[in-house]
Enzyme design. Structure first.
Site, mmCIF file in Angstrom:
data_model
loop_
_atom_site.group_PDB
_atom_site.id
_atom_site.type_symbol
_atom_site.label_atom_id
_atom_site.label_comp_id
_atom_site.label_asym_id
_atom_site.label_seq_id
_atom_site.Cartn_x
_atom_site.Cartn_y
_atom_site.Cartn_z
ATOM 1 N N LYS A 162 42.619 -25.952 7.603
ATOM 2 C CA LYS A 162 43.930 -25.303 7.663
ATOM 3 C C LYS A 162 44.522 -25.135 6.269
ATOM 4 O O LYS A 162 45.014 -24.064 5.906
ATOM 5 C CB LYS A 162 44.885 -26.120 8.539
ATOM 6 C CG LYS A 162 46.229 -25.420 8.776
ATOM 7 C CD LYS A 162 47.326 -26.391 9.129
ATOM 8 C CE LYS A 162 47.878 -27.072 7.892
ATOM 9 N NZ LYS A 162 49.092 -27.870 8.157
ATOM 10 N N ASP A 180 48.027 -24.131 12.539
ATOM 11 C CA ASP A 180 48.792 -25.377 12.555
ATOM 12 C C ASP A 180 49.232 -25.659 13.987
ATOM 13 O O ASP A 180 48.753 -25.014 14.934
ATOM 14 C CB ASP A 180 49.985 -25.289 11.592
ATOM 15 C CG ASP A 180 51.049 -24.311 12.077
ATOM 16 O OD1 ASP A 180 50.803 -23.562 13.059
ATOM 17 O OD2 ASP A 180 52.141 -24.294 11.482
#
Length: 264
Positions: A162, A180
């Site tokens: 991420k 996320d």
């Protein structure tokens, strides 16, 4: 004028059979395409395009909310943001980045003094170790510069997929999908890209989002999840895609008006 010879019933049958096979193959191909798409998302291509068209009108130039001054400070900010709010990270890093905005300055600052700046952020001790370690690696392996590829970024301590995706997008303008908690929630709640893992949601989103909307897509989804489709109580009455949304628990199906004049 020569009269055309009439086709035999056998010839007619062959032509009809060939046409039938072509139509059957086309129908099978279309059916397979629909089944593949159904496994990716509950939305049609037209619906997905309309969703992101509306997001683009609401936020023409969406920006990440983590404050930074260069790719290095972005890496640090994103690494610090794990299990923390952007507001809390920004509060801590404003003073930090005034004195340590390069890997070398961060090493010169040292772990204990770094902790003094980020003590208000959750897991600050482990994060401080990672920031010092990634600064060392950047100097040792990359000449003090932040690498541009996901594979290289993920070799940095404290940097996962991420974080790498965020840095690639925000620092280098490479279209990615940073999944996320907000994006993961929307992918499943809205049935936009359902998946059991962030990687699965990321893969599906990258495959269904129109290319011309892909660069800003992860910011649109993050901001929509943060400010409208919230975790505890989605604010469906404030949603611009309420009529398209396939969330079974939605409380409104009339979208709020989009700003500015609309086509048609």
């Amino acid at each position: 004028m020569k009269t055309p010879k009439p086709e035999s019933s056998t010839e007619n049958w062959k032509k009809s059979n060939a046409t039938g096979r072509r139509k059957g193959a086309a129908a099978q191909k279309a059916g397979a395409s629909r089944r593949r798409r159904t496994s990716l998302t509950a939305y049609s291509e037209a619906e997905i395009r309309e969703i992101f068209r509306r997001f683009s009108i609401v936020r023409p130039e969406p920006k990440g909310e983590l404050e930074h001054v260069n790719p290095f400070t972005l890496v640090v900010a994103v690494a610090l943001s794990a299990q923390a709010t952007d507001v809390g990270v920004n509060r801590a890093t404003r003073d930090l980045f005034k004195v340590a905005d390069t890997p070398q300055k961060m090493l010169d600052l040292g772990e204990e003094r770094l902790i003094g700046y980020i003590r208000t952020i959750g897991l600050y001790r482990n994060k401080a170790k990672n920031v010092i370690a990634l600064s060392e690696k950047l100097i040792r392996d990359y000449g003090g510069e932040v690498p541009r590829t996901r594979e290289e970024l993920m070799t940095l301590p404290g940097v996962g997929r991420k974080t790498a995706n965020v840095v690639m997008s925000m620092a280098f303008g490479i279209p990615t999908m940073a999944v996320d908690t907000h994006v993961f929630r929307l992918g499943n709640r809205l049935k936009l890209a359902p998946g059991k893992t962030p990687d699965e949601v990321e893969d599906k989103l990258m495959r269904i989002i129109p290319e011309d909307y892909l660069f800003h897509a992860h910011h649109w989804l993050i901001l929509h999840g943060r400010y409208c489709c919230k975790a505890r109580r989605p604010e469906c009455e404030h949603c611009v895609i309420a009529d398209i949304c396939k969330f079974e628990g939605k409380t409104a199906d009339v979208p709020v008006p989009l700003p500015g004049p609309q086509p048609g």
